[in-house]
Design a protein around this motif. Structure first.
Motif, PDB file in Angstrom:
ATOM      1  N   GLU A 397       1.160  -1.358   0.354  1.00  0.00           N
ATOM      2  CA  GLU A 397       0.551  -0.013   0.088  1.00  0.00           C
ATOM      3  C   GLU A 397       1.026   0.859   0.104  1.00  0.00           C
ATOM      4  OE1 GLU A 397      -2.466  -0.243   2.832  1.00  0.00           O
ATOM      5  OE2 GLU A 397      -3.209  -2.470   2.585  1.00  0.00           O
ATOM      6  N   THR A 398       1.460   1.707  -0.817  1.00  0.00           N
ATOM      7  CA  THR A 398       2.575   2.175  -1.207  1.00  0.00           C
ATOM      8  C   THR A 398       2.283   3.821  -2.080  1.00  0.00           C
ATOM      9  OG1 THR A 398       4.785   2.965  -2.585  1.00  0.00           O
ATOM     10  CG2 THR A 398       3.557   1.186  -3.441  1.00  0.00           C
ATOM     11  N   LYS A 399       2.788   4.798  -1.418  1.00  0.00           N
ATOM     12  CA  LYS A 399       2.395   6.219  -1.661  1.00  0.00           C
ATOM     13  C   LYS A 399       2.638   6.609  -2.747  1.00  0.00           C
ATOM     14  CE  LYS A 399       3.232   8.368   1.907  1.00  0.00           C
ATOM     15  NZ  LYS A 399       3.631   9.260   3.126  1.00  0.00           N
ATOM     16  N   SER A 400       4.123   6.140  -3.034  1.00  0.00           N
ATOM     17  CA  SER A 400       5.340   6.428  -4.006  1.00  0.00           C
ATOM     18  C   SER A 400       6.518   5.773  -4.032  1.00  0.00           C
ATOM     19  CB  SER A 400       5.561   7.197  -4.153  1.00  0.00           C
ATOM     20  OG  SER A 400       6.336   7.889  -3.607  1.00  0.00           O
ATOM     21  N   ASN A 401       6.697   5.329  -5.190  1.00  0.00           N
ATOM     22  CA  ASN A 401       7.726   4.410  -5.957  1.00  0.00           C
ATOM     23  C   ASN A 401       9.035   4.914  -5.714  1.00  0.00           C
ATOM     24  OD1 ASN A 401       7.401   3.282  -8.482  1.00  0.00           O
ATOM     25  ND2 ASN A 401       5.417   2.769  -7.444  1.00  0.00           N
ATOM     26  N   ASP A 402      10.198   3.803  -6.108  1.00  0.00           N
ATOM     27  CA  ASP A 402      11.702   4.698  -7.021  1.00  0.00           C
ATOM     28  C   ASP A 402      11.844   3.630  -7.688  1.00  0.00           C
ATOM     29  OD1 ASP A 402      13.961   5.307  -7.927  1.00  0.00           O
ATOM     30  OD2 ASP A 402      14.398   5.666  -5.747  1.00  0.00           O
ATOM     31  N   ARG A 403      11.621   3.172  -9.256  1.00  0.00           N
ATOM     32  CA  ARG A 403      12.396   2.030  -9.895  1.00  0.00           C
ATOM     33  C   ARG A 403      13.718   2.346 -10.555  1.00  0.00           C
ATOM     34  NH1 ARG A 403       7.318  -1.384 -11.915  1.00  0.00           N
ATOM     35  NH2 ARG A 403       8.170  -2.271 -12.444  1.00  0.00           N
ATOM     36  N   SER A 404      14.383   3.882  -9.854  1.00  0.00           N
ATOM     37  CA  SER A 404      15.332   3.799 -10.637  1.00  0.00           C
ATOM     38  C   SER A 404      16.957   2.331 -10.702  1.00  0.00           C
ATOM     39  CB  SER A 404      16.476   5.195 -10.181  1.00  0.00           C
ATOM     40  OG  SER A 404      16.260   5.262  -8.515  1.00  0.00           O
ATOM     41  N   ASP A 405      16.395   1.787  -9.146  1.00  0.00           N
ATOM     42  CA  ASP A 405      17.564   1.120  -9.064  1.00  0.00           C
ATOM     43  C   ASP A 405      16.935  -0.312  -8.043  1.00  0.00           C
ATOM     44  OD1 ASP A 405      19.519  -1.050  -8.711  1.00  0.00           O
ATOM     45  OD2 ASP A 405      20.636   0.400  -7.752  1.00  0.00           O
ATOM     46  N   GLY A 406      16.282  -1.716  -8.722  1.00  0.00           N
ATOM     47  CA  GLY A 406      14.949  -2.186  -7.655  1.00  0.00           C
ATOM     48  C   GLY A 406      14.135  -1.348  -7.113  1.00  0.00           C
ATOM     49  N   LEU A 407      13.667  -1.761  -6.555  1.00  0.00           N
ATOM     50  CA  LEU A 407      12.200  -0.703  -6.424  1.00  0.00           C
ATOM     51  C   LEU A 407      11.594  -0.320  -4.178  1.00  0.00           C
ATOM     52  CD1 LEU A 407       9.798  -0.551  -6.820  1.00  0.00           C
ATOM     53  CD2 LEU A 407       8.796  -2.558  -5.839  1.00  0.00           C
ATOM     54  N   LYS A 408      12.637   0.275  -4.535  1.00  0.00           N
ATOM     55  CA  LYS A 408      12.397   1.352  -3.462  1.00  0.00           C
ATOM     56  C   LYS A 408      10.645   1.371  -2.911  1.00  0.00           C
ATOM     57  CE  LYS A 408      14.434   4.962  -0.787  1.00  0.00           C
ATOM     58  NZ  LYS A 408      15.383   6.167  -0.754  1.00  0.00           N
ATOM     59  N   ILE A 409      10.151   1.256  -1.935  1.00  0.00           N
ATOM     60  CA  ILE A 409       8.553   2.039  -1.878  1.00  0.00           C
ATOM     61  C   ILE A 409       8.433   3.030  -0.742  1.00  0.00           C
ATOM     62  CG2 ILE A 409       7.405   0.611  -2.964  1.00  0.00           C
ATOM     63  CD1 ILE A 409       7.122  -1.580  -0.704  1.00  0.00           C
ATOM     64  N   TYR A 410       7.877   3.336  -0.669  1.00  0.00           N
ATOM     65  CA  TYR A 410       7.905   4.911   0.480  1.00  0.00           C
ATOM     66  C   TYR A 410       6.353   5.107   1.560  1.00  0.00           C
ATOM     67  CZ  TYR A 410      11.552   7.027  -1.970  1.00  0.00           C
ATOM     68  OH  TYR A 410      12.599   7.439  -2.584  1.00  0.00           O
ATOM     69  N   LEU A 411       5.681   4.142   2.241  1.00  0.00           N
ATOM     70  CA  LEU A 411       5.029   3.852   3.643  1.00  0.00           C
ATOM     71  C   LEU A 411       5.245   5.379   4.223  1.00  0.00           C
ATOM     72  CD1 LEU A 411       5.983   0.072   3.925  1.00  0.00           C
ATOM     73  CD2 LEU A 411       4.738   0.573   2.248  1.00  0.00           C
ATOM     74  N   SER A 412       3.888   4.785   5.134  1.00  0.00           N
ATOM     75  CA  SER A 412       4.160   6.612   6.124  1.00  0.00           C
ATOM     76  C   SER A 412       4.585   6.337   6.979  1.00  0.00           C
ATOM     77  CB  SER A 412       2.264   5.989   6.240  1.00  0.00           C
ATOM     78  OG  SER A 412       2.111   4.806   7.300  1.00  0.00           O
ATOM     79  N   ASP A 413       5.167   5.478   7.651  1.00  0.00           N
ATOM     80  CA  ASP A 413       5.628   5.777   8.163  1.00  0.00           C
ATOM     81  C   ASP A 413       7.749   5.014   8.006  1.00  0.00           C
ATOM     82  OD1 ASP A 413       5.622   2.487   8.064  1.00  0.00           O
ATOM     83  OD2 ASP A 413       5.026   2.073   9.856  1.00  0.00           O
ATOM     84  N   GLY A 414       8.105   4.806   6.804  1.00  0.00           N
ATOM     85  CA  GLY A 414       9.400   4.285   6.140  1.00  0.00           C
ATOM     86  C   GLY A 414       9.282   3.881   5.179  1.00  0.00           C
ATOM     87  N   TRP A 415      10.608   3.604   4.333  1.00  0.00           N
ATOM     88  CA  TRP A 415      10.340   2.885   3.237  1.00  0.00           C
ATOM     89  C   TRP A 415      11.499   1.348   3.181  1.00  0.00           C
ATOM     90  CZ3 TRP A 415      15.670   1.829   2.297  1.00  0.00           C
ATOM     91  CH2 TRP A 415      16.839   3.311   2.541  1.00  0.00           C
ATOM     92  N   VAL A 416      10.810   0.902   2.418  1.00  0.00           N
ATOM     93  CA  VAL A 416      11.362  -0.403   2.390  1.00  0.00           C
ATOM     94  C   VAL A 416      12.278  -0.121   0.576  1.00  0.00           C
ATOM     95  CG1 VAL A 416      11.011  -2.986   2.017  1.00  0.00           C
ATOM     96  CG2 VAL A 416      10.049  -1.466   2.804  1.00  0.00           C
ATOM     97  N   LEU A 417      13.254  -0.604   0.618  1.00  0.00           N
ATOM     98  CA  LEU A 417      14.473  -0.917  -0.825  1.00  0.00           C
ATOM     99  C   LEU A 417      14.505  -2.524  -1.016  1.00  0.00           C
ATOM    100  CD1 LEU A 417      15.946  -0.433  -3.190  1.00  0.00           C
ATOM    101  CD2 LEU A 417      17.992   0.654  -1.906  1.00  0.00           C
ATOM    102  N   MET A 418      14.080  -3.235  -2.318  1.00  0.00           N
ATOM    103  CA  MET A 418      14.541  -4.382  -2.491  1.00  0.00           C
ATOM    104  C   MET A 418      15.567  -4.374  -3.516  1.00  0.00           C
ATOM    105  SD  MET A 418      10.530  -5.147  -2.010  1.00  0.00           S
ATOM    106  CE  MET A 418      10.198  -3.911  -1.992  1.00  0.00           C
ATOM    107  N   ARG A 419      16.243  -5.024  -3.843  1.00  0.00           N
ATOM    108  CA  ARG A 419      16.764  -4.479  -5.504  1.00  0.00           C
ATOM    109  C   ARG A 419      18.067  -6.364  -5.713  1.00  0.00           C
ATOM    110  NH1 ARG A 419      22.661  -3.296  -4.742  1.00  0.00           N
ATOM    111  NH2 ARG A 419      22.833  -2.955  -6.846  1.00  0.00           N
ATOM    112  N   PRO A 420      18.083  -6.805  -6.486  1.00  0.00           N
ATOM    113  CA  PRO A 420      19.145  -7.793  -6.576  1.00  0.00           C
ATOM    114  C   PRO A 420      19.791  -7.180  -6.483  1.00  0.00           C
ATOM    115  CG  PRO A 420      18.685  -7.215  -8.651  1.00  0.00           C
ATOM    116  CD  PRO A 420      17.761  -6.488  -7.151  1.00  0.00           C
ATOM    117  N   SER A 421      21.802  -7.658  -6.036  1.00  0.00           N
ATOM    118  CA  SER A 421      22.814  -7.377  -5.677  1.00  0.00           C
ATOM    119  C   SER A 421      23.552  -7.671  -6.577  1.00  0.00           C
ATOM    120  CB  SER A 421      23.100  -8.950  -4.769  1.00  0.00           C
ATOM    121  OG  SER A 421      25.101  -8.498  -5.095  1.00  0.00           O
ATOM    122  N   GLY A 422      24.301  -6.339  -7.419  1.00  0.00           N
ATOM    123  CA  GLY A 422      25.439  -6.861  -8.664  1.00  0.00           C
ATOM    124  C   GLY A 422      25.990  -7.306  -8.322  1.00  0.00           C
ATOM    125  N   THR A 423      27.094  -8.006  -7.291  1.00  0.00           N
ATOM    126  CA  THR A 423      27.854  -9.105  -7.034  1.00  0.00           C
ATOM    127  C   THR A 423      27.875 -10.467  -6.243  1.00  0.00           C
ATOM    128  OG1 THR A 423      28.390  -8.567  -4.839  1.00  0.00           O
ATOM    129  CG2 THR A 423      29.395  -7.805  -6.509  1.00  0.00           C
TER     130      THR A 423
END
Ligand code: MG
Length: 460
Positions: A397-423
């Motif tokens: 239930e995200t207000k906004s997200n950033d897909r510049s590197d993996g997926l970063k979702i902004y929530l009311s009380d913080g954020w979660v970033l999920m991204r595949p490792s490059g190494t």
């Protein structure tokens, strides 16, 4: 991890932090020698500084790459075992290219090859592509026997590096304090450099795991709290002012306060940034570091630039924007006055300088920062990341997200970033909140979601 299998189709060989693989499996002697030839062909008939971390396979890969380089006319300056930033500082100081054999914090079965430009930073992606093309086309510049490169050492490289670091801090003030410092090198490349630096700063040094062990039998190389239990327990009741731990190639440094509390790398970054910014200063950090740095930059009227994750990218963005300070949340700090790359020993000197000049304990300085917490987890990557993204977005239930590197979702009380490792074949999950418990909950919630999606048919 980058697959090193030869293929007629063009396929990137260099990952986000150079080439990584398992020696004698996908990182073979034959491959290392040919990539050495390709690097030498690209560099031209010039001197090339080479070094390595403490891994047992380092000599084998080093010699293969060096042979390839010498066959194309490059002269090797063998700096032996040393931290990656020490080799980078040598390249910057002498204006020469470099190659370092290291897999940084990865487990001991891995090793890697990383190319350094003649300004001391990691080679730009477009230059790595040129090397890859030479490799695939086998367009090696093999020179006649009389032009084959030679190999020599340079015993001045350590002094050069340490003197460079000392020139940026108030040595007299730090020496006056006679700090007691406990160092855990994790058997990596900093085993002699950081203790030597601390002695020059007048510290009383107690060493832990400061001998080379290419299988990292004392502890896992990644300097995370769960891997630093010995250091943390010795700090409690050891009457030290500071505890320091490095990763395998010592471009990162993390700290333990005088009470034995692990200090998150994000907080160290904030502390250093706060101490150096002035109005108009440019600061560069990836999307993975906490919102505390936004508050610090806002308060100090500094301009913050966010990038995708990856230290070489942060370095290049700093150069392009003439930023003097940058870094990552994992203990990698880039101090542009010194050099444009992560440097663990420079970070140690900067922190001691802050403690000496400010006259405060490390725990006091940390508690005065904006309070944000990041909880990091890793999930094994079993499915294509792109197939998971839509399912995560529809769950959140995200207000906004950033897909510049993996997926970063902004929530009311913080954020979660999920991204595949490059190494490594893992997905990194970061939960961030002002509340420590909530940061952990967020990371666990999305870890469970990814695990479930990878098991279920819906991810296909
Ligand atoms: Mg490293």
């Amino acid at each position: 991890m980058v697959k090193l299998t030869e293929t007629p189709d063009y396929k990137p060989i260099f990952g986000t932090n150079g080439i990584r693989g398992i020696p004698n499996k996908d990182l073979t002697v034959e491959f290392a020698q040919e990539i050495g030839k390709a690097i030498g062909t690209y560099y031209g008939k010039v001197s090339v500084a080479m070094g390595r971390d403490t891994r047992d396979t380092g000599n084998m890969i080093f010699n293969a790459v060096a042979s390839g380089l010498m066959s194309s006319g490059s002269g090797i300056i063998d700096l032996g075992i040393l931290p990656t930033p020490a080799l980078q500082y040598y390249c910057k100081s002498k204006g020469i290219f470099g190659v370092v054999i290291t897999a940084s914090h990865n487990p001991p079965r891995f090793n890697g090859i990383k190319c350094i430009a003649n300004d001391g930073t990691e080679l730009r992606r477009e230059d790595e592509e040129k090397i890859e093309r030479i490799y695939y086309e086998k367009a090696f510049a093999t020179v006649p026997w009389e032009d084959v490169g030679t190999l020599r050492g340079d015993p001045t490289s350590l002094e050069l590096y340490l003197d460079g670091i000392l020139s940026h801090v108030n040595v007299g003030k730090i020496r006056e304090k006679q700090f007691r410092v406990l160092v855990d090198s994790g058997n990596g490349a900093s085993y002699f450099t950081t203790p030597a630096l601390l002695r020059k700063l007048g510290c009383s040094v107690v060493s832990l795991n400061t001998y080379p062990d290419g299988k990292f039998t004392s502890r896992t190389s990644e300097p995370r709290p769960e891997n630093l239990k010995d250091l943390i327990s010795l700090m409690k009741g050891g009457n030290f002012n500071l505890g320091v731990a490095h990763d395998g190639d010592a471009d990162r440094a993390v700290f333990i306060d005088e009470k034995g509390n692990f200090i998150d790398g994000d907080k160290t970054l904030c502390l250093v940034v706060r101490s150096v910014i002035k109005p108009g200063t440019k600061v560069v950090t990836p999307i993975s570091s906490s919102d505390a740095i936004d508050e610090i930059c806002h308060d100090g009227k500094a301009d913050l630039i966010r990038t995708r994750v990856g230290a070489p990218l942060v370095s290049r963005t700093m150069i392009d924007n003439r930023a003097m300070i940058g870094g990552e949340e994992n203990g990698g700090i880039i101090y542009g006055e010194h050099q444009y790359c992560r440097d663990g020993a420079m970070t140690v000197a900067l922190i001691l300088n802050l403690m000496a000049v400010g006259g405060k304990r490390i725990s006091e300085m940390i508690s005065s920062l904006p309070q944000f917490f990041i909880h990091k987890l890793s999930v094994e990557r079993k499915r294509d990341w792109k197939s998971l993204e839509p399912h995560i977005l529809s769950y959140a239930e995200t207000k906004s997200n950033d897909r510049s590197d993996g997926l970063k979702i902004y929530l009311s009380d913080g954020w979660v970033l999920m991204r595949p490792s490059g190494t490594e074949p893992i997905i990194r999950v970061y939960g961030q909140s002002r509340d420590e418990k909530r940061a952990r909950e967020l990371a666990l919630e999305y870890e469970a979601l990814i695990l479930g999606l990878q098991e279920g048919p819906s991810a296909e």
